[in-house]
Write a protein that holds these residues in place. Structure first.
Motif, PDB file in Angstrom:
ATOM      1  N   THR A 148       1.374 -10.847   5.181  1.00  0.00           N
ATOM      2  CA  THR A 148       1.756 -11.240   3.877  1.00  0.00           C
ATOM      3  C   THR A 148       2.482 -11.952   3.681  1.00  0.00           C
ATOM      4  O   THR A 148       3.151 -12.784   3.154  1.00  0.00           O
ATOM      5  N   ALA A 149       3.301 -11.827   4.501  1.00  0.00           N
ATOM      6  CA  ALA A 149       5.127 -13.126   4.715  1.00  0.00           C
ATOM      7  C   ALA A 149       4.306 -14.966   4.371  1.00  0.00           C
ATOM      8  O   ALA A 149       4.489 -15.436   3.293  1.00  0.00           O
ATOM      9  N   TYR A 150       3.318 -14.740   5.281  1.00  0.00           N
ATOM     10  CA  TYR A 150       2.805 -16.347   5.190  1.00  0.00           C
ATOM     11  C   TYR A 150       1.879 -16.634   3.879  1.00  0.00           C
ATOM     12  O   TYR A 150       2.345 -17.950   3.629  1.00  0.00           O
ATOM     13  N   TRP A 151       1.415 -15.457   3.160  1.00  0.00           N
ATOM     14  CA  TRP A 151      -0.081 -15.053   2.285  1.00  0.00           C
ATOM     15  C   TRP A 151       1.037 -15.718   1.129  1.00  0.00           C
ATOM     16  O   TRP A 151       1.148 -16.754  -0.006  1.00  0.00           O
ATOM     17  N   LEU A 152       2.624 -15.559   0.905  1.00  0.00           N
ATOM     18  CA  LEU A 152       3.404 -14.782   0.390  1.00  0.00           C
ATOM     19  C   LEU A 152       4.075 -16.624  -0.130  1.00  0.00           C
ATOM     20  O   LEU A 152       3.843 -16.957  -1.387  1.00  0.00           O
ATOM     21  N   ALA A 153       4.608 -17.390   0.926  1.00  0.00           N
ATOM     22  CA  ALA A 153       4.609 -18.746   1.335  1.00  0.00           C
ATOM     23  C   ALA A 153       3.678 -19.310   0.846  1.00  0.00           C
ATOM     24  O   ALA A 153       4.167 -20.639   0.312  1.00  0.00           O
ATOM     25  N   LEU A 154       3.228 -19.436   1.060  1.00  0.00           N
ATOM     26  CA  LEU A 154       1.452 -20.277   0.624  1.00  0.00           C
ATOM     27  C   LEU A 154       1.364 -20.688  -0.512  1.00  0.00           C
ATOM     28  O   LEU A 154       0.701 -21.267  -0.936  1.00  0.00           O
ATOM     29  N   SER A 173     -15.340 -13.060   0.609  1.00  0.00           N
ATOM     30  CA  SER A 173     -14.647 -13.935   1.662  1.00  0.00           C
ATOM     31  C   SER A 173     -13.218 -14.862   1.090  1.00  0.00           C
ATOM     32  O   SER A 173     -13.098 -14.787   2.406  1.00  0.00           O
ATOM     33  N   LEU A 174     -12.645 -14.187   0.158  1.00  0.00           N
ATOM     34  CA  LEU A 174     -10.944 -14.246   0.109  1.00  0.00           C
ATOM     35  C   LEU A 174     -10.490 -13.231   0.730  1.00  0.00           C
ATOM     36  O   LEU A 174      -9.938 -13.618   1.822  1.00  0.00           O
ATOM     37  N   ALA A 175     -11.232 -12.250   0.937  1.00  0.00           N
ATOM     38  CA  ALA A 175     -10.774 -10.655   1.878  1.00  0.00           C
ATOM     39  C   ALA A 175     -10.310 -11.186   3.669  1.00  0.00           C
ATOM     40  O   ALA A 175     -10.292 -10.906   4.048  1.00  0.00           O
ATOM     41  N   GLU A 176     -11.649 -11.797   3.248  1.00  0.00           N
ATOM     42  CA  GLU A 176     -12.078 -12.657   4.667  1.00  0.00           C
ATOM     43  C   GLU A 176     -11.120 -13.390   5.422  1.00  0.00           C
ATOM     44  O   GLU A 176     -10.740 -13.178   6.540  1.00  0.00           O
ATOM     45  N   ILE A 177     -10.918 -14.079   4.634  1.00  0.00           N
ATOM     46  CA  ILE A 177      -9.581 -14.868   5.388  1.00  0.00           C
ATOM     47  C   ILE A 177      -8.232 -14.451   4.843  1.00  0.00           C
ATOM     48  O   ILE A 177      -7.246 -14.395   5.674  1.00  0.00           O
ATOM     49  N   VAL A 178      -8.192 -13.289   4.365  1.00  0.00           N
ATOM     50  CA  VAL A 178      -6.881 -13.347   3.891  1.00  0.00           C
ATOM     51  C   VAL A 178      -6.052 -12.100   5.611  1.00  0.00           C
ATOM     52  O   VAL A 178      -5.017 -12.326   5.272  1.00  0.00           O
ATOM     53  N   ILE A 179      -7.177 -11.562   5.677  1.00  0.00           N
ATOM     54  CA  ILE A 179      -7.101 -10.604   6.678  1.00  0.00           C
ATOM     55  C   ILE A 179      -6.042 -10.835   7.729  1.00  0.00           C
ATOM     56  O   ILE A 179      -5.472 -10.579   9.145  1.00  0.00           O
ATOM     57  N   ARG A 180      -6.878 -12.172   7.965  1.00  0.00           N
ATOM     58  CA  ARG A 180      -6.046 -12.862   9.865  1.00  0.00           C
ATOM     59  C   ARG A 180      -4.935 -13.968   9.922  1.00  0.00           C
ATOM     60  O   ARG A 180      -4.434 -13.777  10.752  1.00  0.00           O
ATOM     61  N   GLN A 181      -3.903 -13.747   8.233  1.00  0.00           N
ATOM     62  CA  GLN A 181      -2.698 -13.568   8.527  1.00  0.00           C
ATOM     63  C   GLN A 181      -2.218 -13.052   7.950  1.00  0.00           C
ATOM     64  O   GLN A 181      -1.899 -11.750   7.176  1.00  0.00           O
ATOM     65  N   GLY A 232      -0.211  -6.157   6.599  1.00  0.00           N
ATOM     66  CA  GLY A 232      -0.091  -5.205   5.314  1.00  0.00           C
ATOM     67  C   GLY A 232      -1.475  -5.689   4.024  1.00  0.00           C
ATOM     68  O   GLY A 232      -2.228  -5.784   4.573  1.00  0.00           O
ATOM     69  N   HIS A 233      -0.572  -5.979   2.510  1.00  0.00           N
ATOM     70  CA  HIS A 233      -0.916  -6.010   1.811  1.00  0.00           C
ATOM     71  C   HIS A 233      -0.496  -7.082   1.414  1.00  0.00           C
ATOM     72  O   HIS A 233       0.048  -6.797   0.567  1.00  0.00           O
ATOM     73  N   VAL A 234      -1.453  -7.695   0.366  1.00  0.00           N
ATOM     74  CA  VAL A 234      -0.881  -8.257  -1.135  1.00  0.00           C
ATOM     75  C   VAL A 234      -1.542  -8.761  -1.916  1.00  0.00           C
ATOM     76  O   VAL A 234      -2.526  -9.146  -1.768  1.00  0.00           O
ATOM     77  N   CYS A 235      -1.651  -9.473  -3.065  1.00  0.00           N
ATOM     78  CA  CYS A 235      -1.758  -9.370  -4.507  1.00  0.00           C
ATOM     79  C   CYS A 235      -1.752 -10.842  -4.507  1.00  0.00           C
ATOM     80  O   CYS A 235      -1.009 -11.449  -4.987  1.00  0.00           O
ATOM     81  N   LEU A 236      -3.009 -11.139  -4.192  1.00  0.00           N
ATOM     82  CA  LEU A 236      -3.678 -12.420  -4.132  1.00  0.00           C
ATOM     83  C   LEU A 236      -3.905 -13.182  -6.058  1.00  0.00           C
ATOM     84  O   LEU A 236      -5.456 -12.428  -5.376  1.00  0.00           O
ATOM     85  N   PRO A 292      -5.698  -5.208  -4.079  1.00  0.00           N
ATOM     86  CA  PRO A 292      -5.514  -6.100  -2.986  1.00  0.00           C
ATOM     87  C   PRO A 292      -6.249  -6.539  -1.631  1.00  0.00           C
ATOM     88  O   PRO A 292      -6.406  -5.618  -0.753  1.00  0.00           O
ATOM     89  N   CYS A 293      -5.999  -7.414  -1.267  1.00  0.00           N
ATOM     90  CA  CYS A 293      -5.882  -7.941   0.424  1.00  0.00           C
ATOM     91  C   CYS A 293      -4.866  -7.102   1.403  1.00  0.00           C
ATOM     92  O   CYS A 293      -4.308  -7.425   1.533  1.00  0.00           O
ATOM     93  N   GLN A 294      -6.283  -6.904   2.807  1.00  0.00           N
ATOM     94  CA  GLN A 294      -5.727  -6.568   3.696  1.00  0.00           C
ATOM     95  C   GLN A 294      -5.276  -7.922   4.345  1.00  0.00           C
ATOM     96  O   GLN A 294      -5.741  -9.293   4.384  1.00  0.00           O
ATOM     97  N   THR A 295      -3.892  -8.232   4.443  1.00  0.00           N
ATOM     98  CA  THR A 295      -3.445  -9.016   5.706  1.00  0.00           C
ATOM     99  C   THR A 295      -3.561  -8.280   6.598  1.00  0.00           C
ATOM    100  O   THR A 295      -3.613  -7.722   7.053  1.00  0.00           O
ATOM    101  N   ALA A 296      -3.002  -9.426   7.902  1.00  0.00           N
ATOM    102  CA  ALA A 296      -2.612  -9.033   9.447  1.00  0.00           C
ATOM    103  C   ALA A 296      -1.650  -7.758   9.567  1.00  0.00           C
ATOM    104  O   ALA A 296      -1.730  -6.747  10.249  1.00  0.00           O
TER     105      ALA A 296
END
Length: 415
Positions: free
Chosen positions: A305-311, A295-303, A249-253, A243-247
C-alpha cells in the motif's frame, strides 16, 4: 486550517422550527437546520422518539442513534391526543417560522394540524410534510422506511448488478439523503418568504427524492429519448470498482483523466496499456471499464500500500488508504480541523460528536448535547405566552410533561 472569526449571530438566528418528526429522516433534516442556528423545538410524545432507546446509552433516553440526530435542539413533550396539548401547539405555531412533520396527512388533519388550517392561522408559516410517497400518487399513504425506499428506488438493484446479490447499503442512505433534500427545501422556502413575505406548504417524498438521487448517473442511456439505451452507469456498476488489494492490504486508487491513466501505465512499465486504444480517452474507457479496472487490480496487488500511495502522490493521481470506522477519530485531517467535539452533559456524562462539516465565515454554532425528553417543556411553553396556571393544567393532566432533573454523578471518570 482557515480561521473564521466567531460571530454573535448565526445564519438562522431567530428562525423557530417546530419539529414533529421522529426516527432519522426528519430529525436529520432539523439537525442540519439547528447546526446553522435555527431554534429547533423537538415536539415528542410522552414515549419520546424511538431512537432514544436505539443503541447503547449512558443515560436513560439518550441512546446512540438519538445522539447522532438531535444535537442543538430543545425538547418539549406534548400528548397531542389531548385537546389542551393541541391548543398549546397552535399557540406555538403563531410564533413559528417552520412546522415540519412526518405523519400521514390524514392523521394531521384529524388533529386539526393540516396545512390549510395552520397556514391560514400563520400566513408566514413554512409547512413541510416529510412523507414516504408524494400525495395523490399510487403509493400515497403507505408506510415507508429506509429499507423500503432503498428497494423501490433501485439501490438494492445497483448492488445486485455489481455483486450478484440484492442488498441494502450498510447505511441509512435513503433517510439521510432525503433529510438533506428536506433541509434545502425548507431553506429555499424561507428564502422565498424573505422576498415575498408569504409562507407556503412543501412536500418532501422519500421515494421520489431517492429515485431522483439514484438516477443522476444511472438514468444513463434512458435520457436519450430518440434512441433510448440502457439504464445504469457502467463505471459505478462494474464488480471491479472497489478498493484494490495490495501486497499487504488495500488502497483506494483513482486515475481518472487521460493523463492519469497514461502516466500510471508508463510508471508501472506497461506501455502496451498506455497505448491501448480501449483506454485512450474517457469514452473508450467507459466502454471497457471492467477490463480496465481488472487490469489495474492485477498490477496493484504486486506492491504494498505505501508504495502505491507514494507513486500516486508523485504522479498527482488521487489515492488514499481505507479508513476503518474506528480509524476516523484518529484521522490526521479530521483531527487537524477539529472535526470531533467533546461535551459533558448536566448529569456529568461525557460524549463525543462530529461537528457540522460546513463552516461559515460569519456564523458559528457550537455543538450542544441533544435534549433529555421534555427538558425544555416549561421554557418553550412560557416563551409561547402560556401563563403559569395553564401550564400547570397541562402538566396535571399529562398533556405536557417535563424531564426529571438529571442525576449528577460526581465520581464519573472522564471519557
Amino acid at each position: 486550517m482557515t480561521s473564521f472569526p466567531h460571530s454573535s449571530a448565526s445564519a438562522l438566528d431567530g428562525v423557530r422550527i417546530l419539529d414533529l418528526t421522529s426516527v432519522v429522516f426528519g430529525p436529520y433534516a432539523s439537525q442540519i437546520l439547528a447546526d446553522y442556528g435555527a431554534d429547533v423545538i423537538k415536539i415528542e410524545s410522552p414515549d419520546g422518539d424511538s431512537t432514544r432507546r436505539t443503541g447503547p446509552s449512558q443515560e436513560p433516553g439518550m441512546a446512540a442513534i438519538f445522539l447522532g440526530l438531535n444535537r442543538n435542539k430543545r425538547s418539549i413533550v406534548l400528548d397531542l391526543k389531548q385537546a389542551a396539548a393541541r391548543q398549546a401547539l397552535l399557540t406555538m405555531v403563531d410564533q413559528a417560522d417552520v412546522l415540519m412533520h412526518s405523519m400521514r396527512p390524514a392523521k394531521m388533519a384529524a388533529l386539526g394540524l393540516d396545512p390549510d388550517t395552520l397556514c391560514a392561522r400563520n400566513p408566514r408559516l413554512v409547512y413541510a410534510g416529510l412523507y414516504g410517497f408524494g400525495a395523490g400518487g399510487a403509493y400515497d399513504g403507505r408506510p415507508a422506511y429506509d429499507d423500503i425506499i432503498q428497494g423501490l428506488s433501485g439501490v438494492a438493484d445497483l448492488v445486485d448488478r455489481q455483486t450478484g446479490t440484492p442488498r441494502y447499503l450498510p447505511t441509512v442512505a435513503a433517510d439521510k439523503t432525503c433529510g438533506l433534500i428536506a433541509a434545502h427545501a425548507i431553506l429555499a422556502a424561507l428564502f422565498q418568504r424573505a422576498r415575498t413575505g408569504r409562507g407556503q406548504q412543501l412536500e418532501v417524498p422519500m421515494f421520489e427524492s431517492m429515485a431522483s438521487y439514484v438516477l443522476v448517473e444511472h438514468y444513463y442511456g434512458r435520457h436519450l429519448a430518440d434512441e433510448p439505451g440502457e439504464a445504469g452507469y457502467p463505471r459505478a456498476l462494474t464488480s471491479w470498482r472497489r478498493p484494490c488489494q495490495t501486497a499487504d492490504g488495500h488502497v483506494c486508487l483513482m486515475p481518472y483523466t487521460d493523463t492519469h491513466w497514461r502516466n500510471f501505465f508508463l510508471a508501472v512499465d506497461r506501455p502496451d496499456l498506455a497505448d491501448d486504444p480501449r483506454f485512450a480517452d474517457i469514452s473508450a474507457r467507459t466502454a471497457h471499464i471492467g477490463t480496465l479496472y481488472e487490469s489495474l487490480a492485477e498490477i496493484v496487488i504486486r506492491q504494498g500500500t505505501a508504495y502505491w500511495l507514494a507513486l500516486c502522490e508523485r504522479l498527482e493521481i488521487p489515492a488514499a488508504p481505507i479508513n476503518r470506522l474506528q480509524d476516523l477519530e484518529a484521522d490526521p485531517h479530521l483531527r487537524s480541523v477539529d472535526f470531533f467535539t467533546a461535551l459533558e452533559s448536566a448529569s456529568g456524562s461525557h460524549y463525543r460528536f462530529p461537528r457540522n462539516p460546513v463552516r461559515l465565515q460569519h456564523s458559528h454554532v457550537p455543538a450542544a448535547i441533544p435534549p433529555r425528553l421534555g427538558e425544555h417543556t416549561l421554557d418553550v411553553l412560557r416563551q409561547a405566552g402560556l401563563d403559569e396556571a395553564r401550564i400547570a393544567a397541562l402538566l396535571n393532566t399529562g398533556a405536557a410533561r417535563v424531564a426529571p432533573s438529571p442525576h449528577i454523578d460526581n465520581h464519573k471518570d472522564p471519557a
